[in-house]
Scaffold this motif. Structure first.
Motif, PDB file in Angstrom:
ATOM      1  N   CYS A 181      42.588  33.930  26.076  1.00  0.00           N
ATOM      2  CA  CYS A 181      43.046  32.933  25.112  1.00  0.00           C
ATOM      3  C   CYS A 181      44.566  32.795  25.098  1.00  0.00           C
ATOM      4  N   ARG A 182      45.257  33.833  25.518  1.00  0.00           N
ATOM      5  CA  ARG A 182      46.706  33.856  25.350  1.00  0.00           C
ATOM      6  C   ARG A 182      47.434  33.180  26.508  1.00  0.00           C
ATOM      7  N   MET A 183      46.920  33.348  27.724  1.00  0.00           N
ATOM      8  CA  MET A 183      47.647  32.855  28.896  1.00  0.00           C
ATOM      9  C   MET A 183      46.827  31.822  29.657  1.00  0.00           C
ATOM     10  N   PHE A 184      47.284  30.581  29.630  1.00  0.00           N
ATOM     11  CA  PHE A 184      46.555  29.549  30.364  1.00  0.00           C
ATOM     12  C   PHE A 184      46.769  29.705  31.870  1.00  0.00           C
ATOM     13  N   HIS A 185      47.878  30.382  32.288  1.00  0.00           N
ATOM     14  CA  HIS A 185      48.096  30.612  33.713  1.00  0.00           C
ATOM     15  C   HIS A 185      46.954  31.431  34.312  1.00  0.00           C
ATOM     16  N   VAL A 186      46.476  32.416  33.558  1.00  0.00           N
ATOM     17  CA  VAL A 186      45.371  33.246  34.033  1.00  0.00           C
ATOM     18  C   VAL A 186      44.107  32.400  34.160  1.00  0.00           C
ATOM     19  N   ARG A 187      43.847  31.591  33.137  1.00  0.00           N
ATOM     20  CA  ARG A 187      42.647  30.739  33.191  1.00  0.00           C
ATOM     21  C   ARG A 187      42.743  29.746  34.350  1.00  0.00           C
ATOM     22  N   LYS A 188      43.934  29.267  34.614  1.00  0.00           N
ATOM     23  CA  LYS A 188      44.106  28.300  35.700  1.00  0.00           C
ATOM     24  C   LYS A 188      43.824  28.952  37.058  1.00  0.00           C
ATOM     25  N   VAL A 189      44.295  30.185  37.232  1.00  0.00           N
ATOM     26  CA  VAL A 189      44.021  30.906  38.478  1.00  0.00           C
ATOM     27  C   VAL A 189      42.520  31.139  38.630  1.00  0.00           C
ATOM     28  N   CYS A 190      41.877  31.519  37.537  1.00  0.00           N
ATOM     29  CA  CYS A 190      40.424  31.731  37.583  1.00  0.00           C
ATOM     30  C   CYS A 190      39.704  30.447  37.953  1.00  0.00           C
ATOM     31  N   ALA A 191      40.104  29.329  37.368  1.00  0.00           N
ATOM     32  CA  ALA A 191      39.462  28.055  37.655  1.00  0.00           C
ATOM     33  C   ALA A 191      39.674  27.648  39.111  1.00  0.00           C
ATOM     34  N   ALA A 192      40.891  27.865  39.618  1.00  0.00           N
ATOM     35  CA  ALA A 192      41.186  27.466  40.992  1.00  0.00           C
ATOM     36  C   ALA A 192      40.369  28.251  42.001  1.00  0.00           C
ATOM     37  N   ASN A 193      40.017  29.487  41.670  1.00  0.00           N
ATOM     38  CA  ASN A 193      39.274  30.333  42.607  1.00  0.00           C
ATOM     39  C   ASN A 193      37.810  30.493  42.221  1.00  0.00           C
ATOM     40  N   PHE A 194      37.344  29.711  41.268  1.00  0.00           N
ATOM     41  CA  PHE A 194      35.992  29.867  40.760  1.00  0.00           C
ATOM     42  C   PHE A 194      34.949  29.659  41.865  1.00  0.00           C
ATOM     43  N   GLY A 195      35.174  28.666  42.713  1.00  0.00           N
ATOM     44  CA  GLY A 195      34.214  28.387  43.773  1.00  0.00           C
ATOM     45  C   GLY A 195      34.064  29.542  44.743  1.00  0.00           C
ATOM     46  N   PHE A 214      32.427  28.658  33.295  1.00  0.00           N
ATOM     47  CA  PHE A 214      32.876  27.434  33.948  1.00  0.00           C
ATOM     48  C   PHE A 214      32.841  26.248  32.979  1.00  0.00           C
ATOM     49  N   PHE A 215      31.814  26.217  32.153  1.00  0.00           N
ATOM     50  CA  PHE A 215      31.728  25.156  31.157  1.00  0.00           C
ATOM     51  C   PHE A 215      32.912  25.235  30.181  1.00  0.00           C
ATOM     52  N   GLN A 216      33.291  26.470  29.819  1.00  0.00           N
ATOM     53  CA  GLN A 216      34.446  26.623  28.935  1.00  0.00           C
ATOM     54  C   GLN A 216      35.726  26.160  29.599  1.00  0.00           C
ATOM     55  N   LEU A 217      35.890  26.513  30.871  1.00  0.00           N
ATOM     56  CA  LEU A 217      37.104  26.126  31.581  1.00  0.00           C
ATOM     57  C   LEU A 217      37.186  24.608  31.760  1.00  0.00           C
ATOM     58  N   CYS A 218      36.036  23.960  31.962  1.00  0.00           N
ATOM     59  CA  CYS A 218      36.037  22.501  32.150  1.00  0.00           C
ATOM     60  C   CYS A 218      36.420  21.762  30.864  1.00  0.00           C
TER      61      CYS A 218
END
Length: 906
Positions: A181-195, A214-218
């Motif tokens: 919840c605190r760092m969107f950079h971390v979530r962005k890295v996770c989303a970019a490598n999710f596949g 994935f639904f949360q990230l979208c």
């Protein structure tokens, strides 16, 4: 005078930073010097551990750059110290992952990935030394930058360490990081490598653990995270089942494609085509082009158009995309089975296992399309009360049962007339279009087939003309069946049904009696005859369209907006996705989403077409034509490069109708577009019918003209394609049309074009020589001698030697024929006044001609002439000519020595 270890110790302790950097940079060289002594190697590794504590970041970064090379050296040269890397080097790499200096961290991350990629880290060390550190670095209280980098490393190493380690050690922490919840950079890295993570852990873990994240990230409140999700959507979709893909991911993707952020919408539209391609049926990977070689599988009644697993002969090529997907047929099958299930068991069998005898007069009236559809739907057209040993649910047949069906089958039974007392009013009322399935708004009534107009659209006068045309052939039972079907339609379209019915009874009495005599076990009941009527009308409808092609029976040209929308409806992918894809050609999209959105649409169109199948090409036809006429040449260029692939997907009939006109337009386009069709000219032309293919012989000459005369690569590509095109055309066509182009290219100003053209001419000589009559080959050789062998320019005479060398090397002519037709003219060049010609002649004779067995074993006059010529060249006044005539240089192939000879002479 210092030893390698002494020198290392001296400079490692230096106060000068540059000296310590040099020590780190020369560690591998030091190891090579002492590699014979195991104790010295260990001493160097121990000093590396001390050097790793250096306070200067540049020294540590330099050391880390050398670690992968040192590790590889230790593995290859010191296998006797298996623990060297694990004990001395790996701890440094792992420790540097949390270094305070950004440069050191980056180099350690790169080193770790390089070591994993080269499999230099043991699996045990990955589990016990690497993963625990990464998990610790991604803890909630970790430094923000370090945490982000550690997550990225975990994602990148997952494909290298495999499913087991990823699922046990990496996946739980990855799921936690997705919800940071605190760092969107971390979530962005996770989303970019999710596949990547989804593809490693597999379907079950993806659906159970990853999809909720994935639904949360979208739906993240940061647009960069949502954009990253859109970019990896295809990889996530590939890791899920079809049901989740259709029900959940499709709706999720629609949200992204209508996102408030333009950047998210842009990424979503770029991923739309790839995402649609994940709906492709895995069993439809095989594409067969020619329609006449196809065999369609049966369509299951319960699943409506889903392909059933069934066994077919090995020589039958099953193409799932040829299975009719028109809802009218499947719906009709459901209705008909409900009617006859009390009387008989519907037999299912691959239509490829039996042949359909067709009378010549019937072939005159049936188009190839209706012929194929008749074969592919043959089982539904057999009388329902035929005895069959096939199991409907099995879809397989034994040789005995196949033989039995072949014995029972004949064209009369197949085209058997419907019984006259059946009233068609109800079915024809349904055919008016009032009754449509709510699930399938495009569904047509059961008396129609794909692509054909409704039989009720024909006027009474047209039906009477058709019957009149068929009357002279009434003696043929197949034609008689057609007449009866047309008569039934005429009766139904008449206001006075009773009067028409009485006429039909008189015409069909004789045939009914014949049917009863030939097939005594077939009961002519009311219900049992329904399938015969429906199916016969379905087949005849295609015949009507073919006979009266000029009459306006088709309603395609007068579609209402609702009908146009229905024509783009299919059931392969969610319709909302296809609608969004089709909207990518809308000019407003270029203003609100991406100026290059049309290019992305064109890029993914072959994949979308393959997913939908050729039966749904009507959904994409208009979009493809729009893209082909786009103002941006990049869009047209993209289509030009893929048109040959699309042709394989669509088949020869749709290619001839829809792709050939666009292909012709591309041929007259800019060079940037023309190169797309030129590079795959052979691939496209080989798919066309021979007559259509010959039409392009007249246009090949146009490729010699380009917008920029300096664009020599265009002409080189033309020469490459002409070599491939030789197999598609007859010897006469090759001589009349391709020969002038080839000779023109042989005299090109650019040497690279000429070298390819020599290969082209030699292959042309080979083809024309074996053709009958061989006069074309002799004429071509004479033209080569006249235009090049006796050319006043020395470059032309040198080209003649090159052609002869290629002919010899590739065995394009038997040596006895070469000795008669080409060698005398080749030997006369020994007296050429230009040394470059004589040099190439000496190389050709010594290195190529004399290597052939014909000249090694025979003591003919030809061999004597060659030897005399070589002796004369050995006494040439030019030193290079002497050299190549006397000894054997290493280079022997034309592809190698052409450069060395010609590049210095032009």
């Amino acid at each position: 005078m210092l030893t390698p270890l002494g020198r290392l110790d001296k400079y490692a302790a230096s106060e000068n930073v540059f000296n310590r950097q040099m020590v780190a940079r020369s560690l591998l060289d030091t190891l090579r010097e002492v590699c014979d002594d195991e104790r010295d190697c260990i001493a160097v590794l121990e000093r590396i551990s001390r050097l790793a504590d250096d306070s200067e970041p540049t020294v540590r970064a330099e050391l880390m750059e050398q670690v992968p090379h040192i590790a590889l050296f230790c593995q290859e040269n010191r296998p006797s110290i298996p623990y060297a890397f694990s004990k001395y080097l790996l701890p440094i790499v792992v420790r540097y992952l949390a270094d305070q200096n950004n440069q050191v961290r980056k180099t350690s991350q790169a080193a770790l990935l390089a070591l994993l990629e080269q499999e230099l880290i043991e699996r045990f060390d990955v589990e016990t030394k690497v993963c625990p550190v990464l998990i610790e670095l991604t803890a909630p209280d970790s430094n923000d930058d370090v945490k982000t980098e550690a997550v990225a490393i975990m994602c990148k190493m997952a494909p290298m360490v495999g499913k087991d380690i990823t699922e046990r050690l990496i996946l739980p922490r990855f799921c936690e990081m997705c919800c940071d919840c605190r760092m969107f950079h971390v979530r962005k890295v996770c989303a970019a490598n999710f596949g990547d993570i989804c593809s490693v852990v597999g379907q079950q873990a993806t659906e159970e653990m990853l999809l909720p994240r994935f639904f949360q990230l979208c739906s993240d409140n940061v647009w960069g995270v949502r954009k990253a999700c859109a970019e990896c959507f295809m990889a996530v979709s590939c890791a899920t089942c079809q049901e989740i893909r259709r029900t959940k991911l499709s709706a999720l993707f629609i949200n992204l494609i209508s996102d408030p952020s333009r950047w998210v919408r842009q990424a979503a539209f770029q991923s739309l085509g790839p995402f649609i391609s994940t709906f492709a049926n895995p069993s439809s990977s095989g594409q067969y082009f020619k329609e006449e070689s196809k065999s369609s599988e049966d369509t299951s009644v319960e699943d409506k158009n889903r392909i059933r697993d069934q066994e077919v002969p090995e020589d039958v090529q099953i193409r799932p995309e040829d299975v009719s997907s028109d809802p009218s047929i499947s719906n009709s099958s459901v209705k008909l089975e409900n009617m006859v299930e009390e009387h008989a068991e519907t037999s299912r069998k691959s239509p490829g296992e039996i042949s359909v005898p067709m009378d010549s007069s019937l072939l005159c009236t049936l188009s190839s399309e209706s012929h194929q559809e008749a074969a592919s739907n043959e089982n539904d057209k057999k009388p329902a009360n035929y005895k069959s040993t096939l199991r409907p649910e099995g879809g397989t047949s034994s040789p005995d049962s196949a033989l039995l069906d072949q014995e029972l089958y004949n064209s009369f039974h197949f085209w058997r007339t419907p019984l006259p007392e059946i009233d068609l009013d109800i079915e024809l009322e349904q055919g008016s279009g009032n009754i449509l399935s709510p699930e399938r708004p495009e569904e047509t009534p059961e008396v129609t087939i794909p692509g054909s107009s409704n039989i009720t659209m024909a006027t009474r006068k047209e039906l009477e003309e058709m019957i009149e045309n068929l009357e002279p052939h009434i003696d043929d039972p197949d034609v008689k069946a057609q007449v009866d079907v047309l008569s039934a339609a005429l009766r139904a379209s008449s206001l006075d049904a009773r009067e028409e019915a009485s006429d039909a009874e008189k015409r069909s009495d004789g045939q009914d009696a014949l049917g009863a005599n030939e097939l005594p076990n077939c009961k002519t009941t009311h219900d049992a005859s329904v399938p015969l009527i429906s199916d016969a009308v379905e087949n005849m409808d295609s015949a009507l369209r073919y006979i009266h092609n000029d009459s306006d029976l088709s309603t395609n040209s007068s579609f209402s907006p609702d009908e146009e929308r229905r024509s783009k409806v299919q059931d392969v992918v969610p319709q909302a996705l296809l609608d969004q894809y089709l909207s990518m050609t809308d000019p407003s999209r270029a203003q609100t989403v991406d100026t290059e959105i049309a290019k992305h649409c064109a890029y993914s169109l072959p994949g979308v077409a393959l997913t939908l199948g050729r039966q749904n090409w009507h959904c994409l036809r208009e979009t493809y034509e729009t893209l082909a006429s786009d103002m941006q040449w990049k869009v047209r260029r993209t289509l030009a490069f893929s048109i040959h692939e699309l042709a394989v997907i669509l088949g020869d009939q749709l290619t001839a109708a829809d792709l050939v006109p666009i292909f012709n337009g591309f041929l007259k386009d800019l060079d940037e577009v023309r190169i797309g069709v030129l590079k795959h000219l052979h691939d496209f032309l080989k798919l066309l019918h021979i007559d259509k293919r010959r039409e392009y012989l007249y246009q090949l000459q146009e490729f010699l003209v380009t917008d920029n005369s300096r664009n020599w690569r265009f002409r080189a590509e033309l020469a490459e394609q002409l070599i491939l095109l030789l197999e598609l055309y007859s010897p006469r066509d090759v001589y009349d049309y391709l020969r002038p182009i080839a000779l023109n290219l042989c005299a090109d100003k650019v040497s690279s074009v000429r070298w390819i053209s020599y290969k082209l001419v030699s292959e042309m000589v080979k083809k024309l020589h074996v053709a009958t009559p061989p006069t074309f080959g002799v004429d071509l050789i004479n033209e080569l001698v006249e235009n090049f062998g006796r050319c006043p320019k020395w470059s032309g005479r040198q080209a003649f030697v090159f052609v002869c060398q290629t002919v010899i090397e590739d065995d394009c002519l038997p040596m006895d024929q070469f000795a008669v037709h080409l060698m005398p003219h080749l030997l006369t060049l020994a007296n050429d006044r230009v040394p470059n010609v004589r040099v190439l002649l000496a190389k050709t004779l010594r290195q190529t001609l004399l290597e052939k067995e014909y000249f090694l074993t025979s003591a003919s006059c030809h061999q004597e002439a060659v030897e005399q010529t070589i002796m004369a060249l050995q006494m040439d006044r030019d030193s290079d000519v002497k050299y190549f005539a006397s000894i054997h240089p290493a280079s022997t192939k034309i592809s190698e020595d052409a450069m060395s000879t010609a590049s210095s002479t032009y």
